[in-house]
Design an enzyme around this catalytic site. Structure first.
Site, PDB file in Angstrom:
ATOM      1  N   ARG A   1      33.100  50.574  41.205  1.00 32.86           N
ATOM      2  CA  ARG A   1      33.538  51.252  42.417  1.00 32.86           C
ATOM      3  C   ARG A   1      32.294  51.691  43.170  1.00 32.86           C
ATOM      4  O   ARG A   1      31.245  51.950  42.571  1.00 32.86           O
ATOM      5  CB  ARG A   1      34.400  52.485  42.091  1.00 32.86           C
ATOM      6  CG  ARG A   1      35.810  52.160  41.610  1.00 32.86           C
ATOM      7  CD  ARG A   1      36.661  51.591  42.740  1.00 32.86           C
ATOM      8  NE  ARG A   1      38.063  51.448  42.358  1.00 32.86           N
ATOM      9  CZ  ARG A   1      38.585  50.359  41.833  1.00 32.86           C
ATOM     10  NH1 ARG A   1      37.801  49.304  41.586  1.00 32.86           N
ATOM     11  NH2 ARG A   1      39.872  50.293  41.545  1.00 32.86           N
TER      12      ARG A   1
ATOM     13  N   GLU B   1      35.029  51.919  52.369  1.00 27.54           N
ATOM     14  CA  GLU B   1      35.587  50.582  52.563  1.00 27.54           C
ATOM     15  C   GLU B   1      36.702  50.636  53.601  1.00 27.54           C
ATOM     16  O   GLU B   1      37.578  51.497  53.514  1.00 27.54           O
ATOM     17  CB  GLU B   1      36.116  50.034  51.233  1.00 27.54           C
ATOM     18  CG  GLU B   1      35.023  49.815  50.205  1.00 27.54           C
ATOM     19  CD  GLU B   1      35.514  49.234  48.887  1.00 27.54           C
ATOM     20  OE1 GLU B   1      36.743  49.033  48.735  1.00 27.54           O
ATOM     21  OE2 GLU B   1      34.677  48.965  48.005  1.00 27.54           O
TER      22      GLU B   1
ATOM     23  N   HIS C   1      35.250  43.575  48.627  1.00 25.26           N
ATOM     24  CA  HIS C   1      36.079  44.012  47.502  1.00 25.26           C
ATOM     25  C   HIS C   1      37.131  42.946  47.159  1.00 25.26           C
ATOM     26  O   HIS C   1      38.338  43.193  47.194  1.00 25.26           O
ATOM     27  CB  HIS C   1      36.758  45.346  47.816  1.00 25.26           C
ATOM     28  CG  HIS C   1      37.160  46.105  46.584  1.00 25.26           C
ATOM     29  ND1 HIS C   1      37.254  47.467  46.543  1.00 25.26           N
ATOM     30  CD2 HIS C   1      37.495  45.687  45.342  1.00 25.26           C
ATOM     31  CE1 HIS C   1      37.634  47.868  45.347  1.00 25.26           C
ATOM     32  NE2 HIS C   1      37.788  46.793  44.590  1.00 25.26           N
TER      33      HIS C   1
END
Length: 324
Positions: A237, A266, A285
């Site tokens: 993460r 993000e 991601h």
């Protein structure tokens, strides 16, 4: 009457159709500012929710008196406040295992791309700047027979170790909360301290979940311990890394390159300093983002939802103690 459930992320049509056979389904492909108030209204009657990213804490649970289960369509569950879920007696589930191979493939691709400068050299060709034979200043580094340091030897870590050891003859070092004897016996992995791993590895891959202990795990001190020709890959993460420290380590030549599938914010802002560096390979991601794997994740989440609300045990509970 059929139980009411909310699906708040995109799922395949066949999965949605299956849910509609058992439940009264309210479906949002994505939660937005335009539909969030409607979602919250529907939540007052919902017995289950399924999707990815919704923060489920005391504030939300107090507005969902009938809620029995929250089904994440991801393996990570840092969006869930488990203490609050336990207090309210709400079960939570996630989707482990089905994504292990796909995420490991993504990590291997970032290792190859950073070590061999694939993205940078692709740009060289497409920009028309490839005018002659490539000179040593554009050479990268080998991957085969190098040392791979895996921080977090869980299922994805083990799957990456399999690819690295069997496919690239790499030596595997790992750091974990506890020793993984299976990885040691199967892949010849060596357990070591974080400091030892950072000192010795040619590639460092971070694969830990986000916890209080792993937040900002990689910072200035940790990057300073790495080899100058080492690369750093983050499939964990964004909050596990001090991005400012990483930027300075890359810009100042303290480490060779970085491959990042995750960021603290993000989507990452287009003006983020890390995106200006040639020695950074950045992805949005997509660790588990293949059509096949995302469909499997949605199917498992749906199976968990059906099982829980029909009185059966879910396949992959996070907090099964609330059912005891």
């Amino acid at each position: 009457m059929m139980p009411k459930v909310i699906v708040y992320s995109r799922v395949p049509e066949d999965v949605l159709a299956c849910l509609k056979e058992t439940f009264e389904v309210t479906y949002y492909e994505k939660l937005t500012d335009d539909n969030y108030s409607e979602f919250m209204k529907e939540l007052t009657e919902a017995e289950g929710v399924l999707g990815s990213g919704l923060k489920v804490d005391r504030e939300l649970l107090e507005k969902a008196p009938k809620l029995s289960v929250v089904c994440n369509t991801t393996v990570g569950y840092d969006n869930l406040v488990l203490n609050d879920l336990n207090e309210f007696g709400v079960l939570a589930t996630n989707t482990p295992e089905v994504l292990d191979d796909t995420v490991a493939d993504t990590m291997m691709s970032l290792i190859l791309a950073t070590r061999r400068r694939i993205v940078e050299l692709d740009h060289l060709v497409k920009s028309g700047d490839w005018k002659a034979s490539v000179t040593p200043d554009l050479f990268g580094y080998d991957v085969h027979h190098k040392k791979l340091g895996i921080i977090g030897m869980g299922r994805v870590g083990q799957t990456l170790a399999k690819r690295a050891a069997a496919g690239f003859d790499m030596e595997i070092l790992y750091h974990n909360r506890s020793r993984n004897q299976w990885a040691e016996d199967t892949y010849g992995a060596t357990y070591c301290s974080l400091e030892e791993l950072l000192n010795e590895s040619d590639i460092v891959c971070l694969l830990t979940p986000l916890t209080k202990e792993t937040r900002d795990l990689m910072g200035k001190e940790q990057f300073s311990l790495m080899k100058k020709d080492a690369v750093f890959v983050n499939g964990s993460r964004g909050q596990t890394v001090d991005e400012e420290a990483l930027f300075h380590a890359l810009e100042n030549g303290e480490i060779y390159a970085a491959g990042l599938d995750v960021f603290r914010e993000e989507p990452v802002p287009a003006d983020h300093p890390l995106l200006k560096l040639k020695n950074v390979v950045s992805l949005p991601h997509i660790g588990s983002a293949t059509l096949e794997t995302r469909d499997k994740m949605a199917k498992l989440a749906a199976d968990n939802l059906v099982a829980t609300l029909t009185g059966k045990d879910p396949l992959t509970p996070i907090n099964p103690e609330v059912r005891t």
